[in-house]
Scaffold this motif. Sequence first.
Motif, PDB file in Angstrom:
ATOM      1  N   LEU A  52       0.815  -1.133   0.053  1.00  0.00           N
ATOM      2  CA  LEU A  52       0.149  -0.223   0.065  1.00  0.00           C
ATOM      3  C   LEU A  52       1.102   1.317  -0.045  1.00  0.00           C
ATOM      4  CD1 LEU A  52      -3.030   1.270   0.290  1.00  0.00           C
ATOM      5  CD2 LEU A  52      -2.366   1.330   2.718  1.00  0.00           C
TER       6      LEU A  52
ATOM      7  N   ALA B  59       2.406   1.636  -3.325  1.00  0.00           N
ATOM      8  CA  ALA B  59       1.483   2.270  -4.215  1.00  0.00           C
ATOM      9  C   ALA B  59       1.263   3.620  -3.918  1.00  0.00           C
ATOM     10  CB  ALA B  59       0.372   1.251  -4.107  1.00  0.00           C
ATOM     11  N   LEU B  60       0.871   3.984  -2.858  1.00  0.00           N
ATOM     12  CA  LEU B  60       0.549   5.202  -2.684  1.00  0.00           C
ATOM     13  C   LEU B  60       1.844   6.367  -2.998  1.00  0.00           C
ATOM     14  CD1 LEU B  60      -1.336   5.047   0.833  1.00  0.00           C
ATOM     15  CD2 LEU B  60      -2.298   5.843  -1.365  1.00  0.00           C
TER      16      LEU B  60
ATOM     17  N   THR C 271       1.688   6.596  -6.730  1.00  0.00           N
ATOM     18  CA  THR C 271       0.548   7.246  -7.381  1.00  0.00           C
ATOM     19  C   THR C 271       0.789   8.651  -7.375  1.00  0.00           C
ATOM     20  OG1 THR C 271      -0.690   5.345  -6.803  1.00  0.00           O
ATOM     21  CG2 THR C 271      -1.812   7.612  -7.173  1.00  0.00           C
TER      22      THR C 271
ATOM     23  N   SER D  79       3.155  10.167  -9.641  1.00  0.00           N
ATOM     24  CA  SER D  79       2.397  10.398 -10.947  1.00  0.00           C
ATOM     25  C   SER D  79       1.742  11.506 -11.016  1.00  0.00           C
ATOM     26  CB  SER D  79       1.338   9.022 -11.248  1.00  0.00           C
ATOM     27  OG  SER D  79       1.899   7.835 -11.596  1.00  0.00           O
TER      28      SER D  79
ATOM     29  N   LEU E 150       5.302   8.854 -16.790  1.00  0.00           N
ATOM     30  CA  LEU E 150       4.020   8.406 -16.285  1.00  0.00           C
ATOM     31  C   LEU E 150       3.703   7.014 -16.754  1.00  0.00           C
ATOM     32  CD1 LEU E 150       1.576  11.476 -17.231  1.00  0.00           C
ATOM     33  CD2 LEU E 150       2.331  10.628 -15.032  1.00  0.00           C
TER      34      LEU E 150
ATOM     35  N   ALA F 169       3.455   3.922 -14.176  1.00  0.00           N
ATOM     36  CA  ALA F 169       2.293   2.968 -14.149  1.00  0.00           C
ATOM     37  C   ALA F 169       2.642   1.771 -14.092  1.00  0.00           C
ATOM     38  CB  ALA F 169       1.570   3.619 -15.306  1.00  0.00           C
TER      39      ALA F 169
ATOM     40  N   GLN G  48       3.833   0.437 -10.778  1.00  0.00           N
ATOM     41  CA  GLN G  48       2.679   0.479  -9.734  1.00  0.00           C
ATOM     42  C   GLN G  48       2.231  -0.860 -10.085  1.00  0.00           C
ATOM     43  OE1 GLN G  48       0.675   3.708  -9.019  1.00  0.00           O
ATOM     44  NE2 GLN G  48      -0.877   2.644  -7.781  1.00  0.00           N
ATOM     45  N   MET G  49       2.047  -1.168 -11.316  1.00  0.00           N
ATOM     46  CA  MET G  49       1.348  -2.473 -11.599  1.00  0.00           C
ATOM     47  C   MET G  49       2.222  -3.720 -11.002  1.00  0.00           C
ATOM     48  SD  MET G  49      -0.047  -1.968 -15.475  1.00  0.00           S
ATOM     49  CE  MET G  49      -1.147  -0.736 -16.098  1.00  0.00           C
TER      50      MET G  49
ATOM     51  N   HIS H 248       1.607  -3.995  -7.329  1.00  0.00           N
ATOM     52  CA  HIS H 248       0.041  -4.553  -7.176  1.00  0.00           C
ATOM     53  C   HIS H 248       0.496  -6.197  -7.492  1.00  0.00           C
ATOM     54  CE1 HIS H 248      -2.721  -1.127  -6.770  1.00  0.00           C
ATOM     55  NE2 HIS H 248      -1.590  -0.614  -7.122  1.00  0.00           N
ATOM     56  N   LEU H 249       0.924  -6.515  -8.515  1.00  0.00           N
ATOM     57  CA  LEU H 249       1.094  -7.875  -8.720  1.00  0.00           C
ATOM     58  C   LEU H 249       2.024  -8.721  -7.602  1.00  0.00           C
ATOM     59  CD1 LEU H 249       2.018  -8.276 -12.606  1.00  0.00           C
ATOM     60  CD2 LEU H 249      -0.046  -9.184 -11.489  1.00  0.00           C
TER      61      LEU H 249
ATOM     62  N   PHE I 142       0.027  -7.649  -3.686  1.00  0.00           N
ATOM     63  CA  PHE I 142      -1.325  -7.911  -3.502  1.00  0.00           C
ATOM     64  C   PHE I 142      -1.770  -9.133  -4.144  1.00  0.00           C
ATOM     65  CE2 PHE I 142      -2.229  -3.251  -3.576  1.00  0.00           C
ATOM     66  CZ  PHE I 142      -1.832  -3.076  -2.135  1.00  0.00           C
ATOM     67  N   LEU I 143      -1.575  -9.394  -5.579  1.00  0.00           N
ATOM     68  CA  LEU I 143      -1.909 -10.744  -6.127  1.00  0.00           C
ATOM     69  C   LEU I 143      -0.797 -11.792  -5.791  1.00  0.00           C
ATOM     70  CD1 LEU I 143      -2.900  -8.871  -9.379  1.00  0.00           C
ATOM     71  CD2 LEU I 143      -4.456 -10.766  -8.281  1.00  0.00           C
TER      72      LEU I 143
ATOM     73  N   VAL J 224      -4.988   1.778 -12.346  1.00  0.00           N
ATOM     74  CA  VAL J 224      -3.625   2.287 -12.667  1.00  0.00           C
ATOM     75  C   VAL J 224      -3.610   2.830 -13.781  1.00  0.00           C
ATOM     76  CG1 VAL J 224      -1.162   2.004 -12.314  1.00  0.00           C
ATOM     77  CG2 VAL J 224      -2.523   1.158 -10.600  1.00  0.00           C
TER      78      VAL J 224
ATOM     79  N   SER K 289      -3.333   6.602 -15.256  1.00  0.00           N
ATOM     80  CA  SER K 289      -2.318   7.068 -16.005  1.00  0.00           C
ATOM     81  C   SER K 289      -2.416   7.560 -17.360  1.00  0.00           C
ATOM     82  CB  SER K 289      -0.988   6.161 -15.957  1.00  0.00           C
ATOM     83  OG  SER K 289      -0.843   5.818 -14.400  1.00  0.00           O
TER      84      SER K 289
END
Lengths: 128, 213
Positions: free
Chosen positions: A34, A37-38, A41, A44, A62, A66, A69-70, A73-74, A77-78, B200, B204
């Motif tokens: 988290l 990611a924050l 973000t 960005s 940008l 992005a 950040q993906m 998340h992967l 989180f995933l 995301v 973006s």
Amino acid sequence: MSDQTHIPAGHDLAPGEEEQHGVGERILGYVVGLVLALLLTATSFFIAGTDLVWQPSIPVALIVLAIAQMGVHLVFFLHITTGPDNTNNVLALAFGLLVVFLVVGGTVWIMAHLNANMPPMDQIMRMQ
Amino acid sequence: MAMTATAGHAHADPHHIGLVIEHPGPAPKRIVTAYGFWIFLLSDIVMFSCFFAAYAVLSGQTAGGPKGAEIFEQRNVAIETVCLLLSSFTCGMASIAADVRNRFWFYLGMTVTCVLGLIFLVLEFREFADLVARGYGPSRSAFLTAFFSLVGCHGLHVSAGVLWLLTMMAQVFAKGFRADVLRRMMCFALFWHALDIIWVGVFSVVYLLGGAP
């Protein structure tokens, strides 16, 4: 097929599933995700509106942010990691990404060339 | 899945003609279910990539209508983004609570996730309604068509996710933490996190790149 919820060691992991960790460690993983990611973000949104950097670099920055950040998340989180118990998940992801890049990259490439090679509509109308 | 498990036995008798070796059999149902759902999520991401490609091509085709920079409100998008990020976190907390079978934290995590998802949906709906009221609906220009279909498709996914979330709370309430309910919960968590990944890309590409003057 058994309905067991705890997988014996040496097995594969389902996507979204972590290796056997304590609750504290798992919560910590989500907190780290988290925070990262924050941060990404916020960067960005800051980059998009600032005059402090060279302007043509903003779109590249940008996109890089992005993708980063993906990735965060992967992983957090995933729980898609590069461990040997995750091979099937990573291979499926790799194929998905291949299709995504073919679709997006191919579309942008072809349509940009079409736009460059085709005269504007009013000229076409005048030629007829 | 059986590949890695049998790799250790791959010697003299690769086809197991001689003696019967210990075979692990099919993977547990939990792994099979989540893996299948992961394949679905990837195909969903491929579908979204088509909308992204359409937006990238059409973002300049405003047909005399408004450009992105004139209609996007950065502050609104930032609030939406924070809502989805926090909801992804609370969804993770709820799935940990489900794994340790703690009803209180499960309901709390899911409720917070639901509220954050609903705030996101309300903000997005207000943005859409405001644009349509100003005459900038999806039929105004190719750019607005691509914008409404991409962001609206993500919004529909979030709406479906909220319905699924409420179903999961009801199932845990009625059936408890049964193995099949826990599998569904796992798929839901995957779905919710995947939606966050797509968002995301949306904020973006659509709002920050497309909103550049």
